[in-house]
Scaffold this motif. Structure first.
Motif, PDB file in Angstrom:
ATOM      1  N   GLY A  34       0.803  -1.217   0.000  1.00  0.00           N
ATOM      2  CA  GLY A  34       0.000   0.000   0.000  1.00  0.00           C
ATOM      3  C   GLY A  34       0.836   1.266   0.000  1.00  0.00           C
ATOM      4  N   GLY A  35       1.905   1.294   0.799  1.00  0.00           N
ATOM      5  CA  GLY A  35       2.759   2.477   0.843  1.00  0.00           C
ATOM      6  C   GLY A  35       3.449   2.738  -0.478  1.00  0.00           C
ATOM      7  N   LYS A  37       2.387   1.855  -3.462  1.00  0.00           N
ATOM      8  CA  LYS A  37       1.390   2.307  -4.446  1.00  0.00           C
ATOM      9  C   LYS A  37       1.265   3.826  -4.412  1.00  0.00           C
ATOM     10  CE  LYS A  37      -1.544  -1.792  -3.950  1.00  0.00           C
ATOM     11  NZ  LYS A  37      -2.836  -2.299  -3.452  1.00  0.00           N
ATOM     12  N   LYS A  38       1.147   4.366  -3.209  1.00  0.00           N
ATOM     13  CA  LYS A  38       0.972   5.819  -3.086  1.00  0.00           C
ATOM     14  C   LYS A  38       2.234   6.578  -3.475  1.00  0.00           C
ATOM     15  CE  LYS A  38      -2.920   6.322  -0.008  1.00  0.00           C
ATOM     16  NZ  LYS A  38      -3.487   7.043   1.145  1.00  0.00           N
ATOM     17  N   ARG A  39       3.407   5.984  -3.215  1.00  0.00           N
ATOM     18  CA  ARG A  39       4.651   6.655  -3.615  1.00  0.00           C
ATOM     19  C   ARG A  39       4.769   6.725  -5.134  1.00  0.00           C
ATOM     20  NH1 ARG A  39       6.627   3.757   0.808  1.00  0.00           N
ATOM     21  NH2 ARG A  39       7.606   2.141  -0.464  1.00  0.00           N
ATOM     22  N   LEU A  41       2.200   6.726  -7.233  1.00  0.00           N
ATOM     23  CA  LEU A  41       1.198   7.707  -7.656  1.00  0.00           C
ATOM     24  C   LEU A  41       1.721   9.127  -7.452  1.00  0.00           C
ATOM     25  CD1 LEU A  41      -1.714   8.280  -8.608  1.00  0.00           C
ATOM     26  CD2 LEU A  41      -2.380   8.306  -6.196  1.00  0.00           C
ATOM     27  N   ALA A  42       2.357   9.379  -6.305  1.00  0.00           N
ATOM     28  CA  ALA A  42       2.889  10.709  -6.014  1.00  0.00           C
ATOM     29  C   ALA A  42       3.985  11.086  -7.003  1.00  0.00           C
ATOM     30  CB  ALA A  42       3.405  10.767  -4.586  1.00  0.00           C
ATOM     31  N   TYR A  78      -7.246  13.018  -5.929  1.00  0.00           N
ATOM     32  CA  TYR A  78      -6.013  12.592  -5.274  1.00  0.00           C
ATOM     33  C   TYR A  78      -5.107  13.796  -5.006  1.00  0.00           C
ATOM     34  CZ  TYR A  78      -7.120   7.789  -6.804  1.00  0.00           C
ATOM     35  OH  TYR A  78      -7.707   6.569  -7.013  1.00  0.00           O
ATOM     36  N   GLU A  80      -2.121  13.580  -4.400  1.00  0.00           N
ATOM     37  CA  GLU A  80      -0.844  13.222  -5.045  1.00  0.00           C
ATOM     38  C   GLU A  80      -0.821  13.599  -6.523  1.00  0.00           C
ATOM     39  OE1 GLU A  80      -1.694  10.274  -1.727  1.00  0.00           O
ATOM     40  OE2 GLU A  80      -2.815  11.124  -3.403  1.00  0.00           O
ATOM     41  N   ARG A 172     -11.132   5.536  -4.382  1.00  0.00           N
ATOM     42  CA  ARG A 172     -10.816   5.592  -2.946  1.00  0.00           C
ATOM     43  C   ARG A 172     -10.204   4.279  -2.470  1.00  0.00           C
ATOM     44  NH1 ARG A 172     -15.491   6.840  -1.648  1.00  0.00           N
ATOM     45  NH2 ARG A 172     -15.181   9.088  -1.797  1.00  0.00           N
ATOM     46  N   PHE A 175      -5.949   2.635  -3.551  1.00  0.00           N
ATOM     47  CA  PHE A 175      -4.650   2.854  -2.919  1.00  0.00           C
ATOM     48  C   PHE A 175      -4.665   2.568  -1.419  1.00  0.00           C
ATOM     49  CE2 PHE A 175      -4.479   5.077  -6.901  1.00  0.00           C
ATOM     50  CZ  PHE A 175      -3.212   4.762  -7.370  1.00  0.00           C
ATOM     51  N   GLN A 176      -5.701   1.873  -0.963  1.00  0.00           N
ATOM     52  CA  GLN A 176      -5.734   1.447   0.429  1.00  0.00           C
ATOM     53  C   GLN A 176      -4.786   0.263   0.630  1.00  0.00           C
ATOM     54  OE1 GLN A 176      -7.480   3.177   2.803  1.00  0.00           O
ATOM     55  NE2 GLN A 176      -7.869   4.552   1.079  1.00  0.00           N
TER      56      GLN A 176
END
Length: 205
Positions: A34-35, A37-39, A41-42, A78, A80, A172, A175-176
């Protein structure tokens, strides 16, 4: 005893019939934590607008308007991705990263297959009655970073307010954290190669 049992079975039947309707969103494991994925995306969002593409035959307005409406709905959702989404590969900050919205793909379709599809090898389409499926994937080239499968009652037009709700619910959830995604892919810790460019005619997949 027979009558109460009959009522019990009738109640269970009604429960399962109701559970089969409405909207559900579940993650499709990609092997990326999960972490991470968000990195990713950012990182993509810092480069500029993120590319969005659509496949399938979702609504009577057609693929192009479905993509445009989806980009409008997701832009601003988002943090991000401060510059939102675009349909134009040339306008995307890093077009090797893209959101792909596949409507009613064949049942056996995987997230990586959605990422790998292109104009020469388009994704299949399998309309299934009164239930609609949206397989939403965030890709880096042909690798799925994050993915969800959303199921809903079928909608025929983008003017249906339930489409906005479905899309945002899927966005929503995507990216959980998911216990099935443990980082086994060893994703990109971290090799984004921002100079790679996609074929600008690869808008339909």
């Amino acid at each position: 005893m027979i009558r109460p049992l009959g009522k019990c079975f009738a109640s269970l039947l009604i429960f399962f019939l109701v559970a089969g309707c409405g909207t559900s969103v579940v993650q499709s494991p990609t092997g990326v934590s999960g972490g991470a994925k968000k990195r990713v995306l950012a990182f993509a969002g810092k480069q500029g607008p993120v590319l969005l593409q659509v496949s399938g035959q979702p609504f009577r307005e057609g693929k192009g308007e479905t993509a445009a409406a989806s980009a409008r709905i997701l832009s601003g959702f988002y943090p991000e991705v401060p510059r939102g989404f675009t349909l134009n590969p040339a306008a995307a900050g890093a077009p090797q990263f893209r959101f792909r919205l596949a409507f009613d793909p064949p049942v056996s379709t995987s997230a990586d297959q959605i990422c790998a599809a292109n104009a020469e090898m388009p994704l299949g389409y399998d309309r299934r009655g009164d239930r609609q499926i949206l397989f939403m994937v965030f890709c880096r080239q042909d690798v799925a970073i994050a993915a969800v499968i959303a199921r809903s009652d079928r909608m025929t037009s983008l003017t249906d307010p339930n489409y906005r709700k479905l899309l945002l619910q899927a966005a929503r959830e995507m990216f959980q954290a998911d216990p099935n995604d443990t980082g086994s892919l060893g994703i990109l810790e971290f090799d984004p190669k921002p100079g790679i460019k996609l074929n600008p005619f690869e808008g339909i997949f």
